[in-house]
Design an enzyme around this catalytic site. Sequence first.
Site, PDB file in Angstrom:
ATOM      1  N   LYS A 102    -103.528  -5.440 -19.165  1.00  0.00           N
ATOM      2  CA  LYS A 102    -104.603  -5.909 -18.514  1.00  0.00           C
ATOM      3  C   LYS A 102    -105.555  -5.454 -17.696  1.00  0.00           C
ATOM      4  CE  LYS A 102    -101.545 -10.075 -16.576  1.00  0.00           C
ATOM      5  NZ  LYS A 102     -99.920 -10.028 -17.308  1.00  0.00           N
ATOM      6  N   GLY A 129     -95.401 -14.236 -15.557  1.00  0.00           N
ATOM      7  CA  GLY A 129     -95.147 -14.889 -14.843  1.00  0.00           C
ATOM      8  C   GLY A 129     -94.984 -14.640 -13.062  1.00  0.00           C
ATOM      9  N   TYR A 166    -109.202  -9.963  -3.815  1.00  0.00           N
ATOM     10  CA  TYR A 166    -108.053 -11.243  -4.083  1.00  0.00           C
ATOM     11  C   TYR A 166    -108.837 -11.922  -2.877  1.00  0.00           C
ATOM     12  CZ  TYR A 166    -104.520 -13.974  -1.867  1.00  0.00           C
ATOM     13  OH  TYR A 166    -103.724 -15.295  -2.286  1.00  0.00           O
ATOM     14  N   HIS A 212    -106.672 -21.978 -10.109  1.00  0.00           N
ATOM     15  CA  HIS A 212    -106.561 -21.614 -11.469  1.00  0.00           C
ATOM     16  C   HIS A 212    -106.513 -21.915 -12.048  1.00  0.00           C
ATOM     17  CE1 HIS A 212    -103.269 -19.160 -13.080  1.00  0.00           C
ATOM     18  NE2 HIS A 212    -104.225 -19.626 -14.691  1.00  0.00           N
ATOM     19  N   LYS A 219     -95.621 -20.984 -11.696  1.00  0.00           N
ATOM     20  CA  LYS A 219     -96.608 -22.680 -12.313  1.00  0.00           C
ATOM     21  C   LYS A 219     -95.823 -23.877 -11.716  1.00  0.00           C
ATOM     22  CE  LYS A 219     -99.791 -20.618 -15.301  1.00  0.00           C
ATOM     23  NZ  LYS A 219    -100.711 -20.621 -16.317  1.00  0.00           N
ATOM     24  N   ASN A 222    -103.623 -14.874 -22.488  1.00  0.00           N
ATOM     25  CA  ASN A 222    -102.256 -15.066 -22.905  1.00  0.00           C
ATOM     26  C   ASN A 222    -102.601 -15.514 -24.406  1.00  0.00           C
ATOM     27  OD1 ASN A 222    -100.460 -15.030 -20.983  1.00  0.00           O
ATOM     28  ND2 ASN A 222    -101.563 -16.877 -20.188  1.00  0.00           N
ATOM     29  N   ARG A 270    -100.698 -16.533 -26.466  1.00  0.00           N
ATOM     30  CA  ARG A 270     -99.177 -17.599 -27.410  1.00  0.00           C
ATOM     31  C   ARG A 270     -99.755 -18.671 -26.874  1.00  0.00           C
ATOM     32  NH1 ARG A 270     -97.558 -18.677 -22.208  1.00  0.00           N
ATOM     33  NH2 ARG A 270     -98.007 -16.817 -20.729  1.00  0.00           N
ATOM     34  N   ARG A 329     -92.935 -29.113 -13.790  1.00  0.00           N
ATOM     35  CA  ARG A 329     -91.402 -28.197 -14.463  1.00  0.00           C
ATOM     36  C   ARG A 329     -90.317 -28.378 -13.737  1.00  0.00           C
ATOM     37  NH1 ARG A 329     -94.384 -22.353 -16.231  1.00  0.00           N
ATOM     38  NH2 ARG A 329     -96.324 -22.968 -16.372  1.00  0.00           N
TER      39      ARG A 329
END
Length: 459
Positions: free
Chosen positions: A130, A178, A216, A222, A251, A304, A306, A350
Amino acid sequence: MNHLFNLHKPINQWPFHKVLVANRGEIAVRIIRACHQLGLQTVAIYSTADKDALHTKLADSAICIGPANAANSYLNINNIITAAQLTGADAIHPGYGFLSENADFARACEQNHLIFIGPNADAISLLGNKEQARETMKQAGMPLVKGSPTVLTDSKVALAEAKKIGFPIMIKASAGGGGKGMRVVDYPEQFESTFDLCQDEARSAFDDDHMYLEQYLTHPRHIEIQLIADKAGKVLAIGERDCTIQANHQKVMEEAPAVALDDATRQKMFSTCEQAVGKLHYEGVGTVEFLYNGPGAFYFMEMNTRIQVEHPITEQTTNLDLIDAQFRVAAGETLVDTRPTVSNFALECRITALTPGKITGLHLPGGLGVRVDTALYQGYTVPPNYDAMIAKLIVFGPNRPAVLNKMRNVIDETVISGISTNLELLAQLLAEPDLIAEKTDVNWLDQQLAQKEADTYDN
């Protein structure tokens, strides 16, 4: 209908014909179906806990790669490479999670003459760290929130750096994802103990205790931009998603397009991403994630390398197949020059299992504008060993109010018996006035859940 690629090569001219799917669950099922649509042969891998999983039944062949423990199966690079060699696979699709962003895995595929369906190992390595990714993107022109100039391992050194940046501050695992190894610290007195806790989590989850710090923002949204890049260096932004509704940095539901974005900011984000990623010699799909703090104010978080869990809502608003697109990039097909048009609105919820166990009753919704991505079937036993997400409900329609209403009906129709799930929470969220009115931020759900817990305790 949108088209992403120029003239398509016939499948028999592609450099691969049998794909090993190095994953499990709904994403393995999704990839296998895409392969079959293209005429590609498939190999499923499974742990002993997944012997009866749906992806093993849908693939052309299946091979066991180890015990239930993911470290000895789905994270075991040697076993997966050997499985590919034994079954005659010539390509590997990693899905998401597990080894999907592991540079060593991508490199092992390359070294064993297996085509990795994704970016090369160097790109994964560059963007997987990161802090290194932040510096790379900064050099490429991405706006950043203030953060630590280097990765940190000592809590006292980190505290001194945090005071320079200013509180509140976010601690993040450099190799993380995650929500693991991630905490917000409001005051200096809390910092060192929290830093140590984050390090312990990062060590356990990623075998890496390097941390970095980030200013922060208290009320951001997001927003993430879906990209695709071909081997010739062309990069297209093909839509954005709003992933603001999160619990503990995980998420819960996602929307596309992001209605909170004004069009000028959207176009600026698209062009910034295309230009920055174009400098990285990247290929395949990728997602750039931002904190959005109002018109014109967006800040790079991470990229990301992927396919994302939430890719279906981009598919439903662009009429594209992103897994198909991954294979076409790997086969050397080139992108068109224009971004796809976006129409309709899509929402994904989800469904997670709160307890493992056998599915004793199952009814999944359907109808116009409804899609369900899952590996569930009646009689299947959800194991306790892996990620808790068991299904994704995707609803799409002409606008956000219509889709919210449809999703309420879809959740009401869904039946999953034998285990506990978060369906009730999802239904409650969709009735919340703040969510309906788009008056939320990335902290909103955590605050709602904390208030609910406090009310329960008081009663």
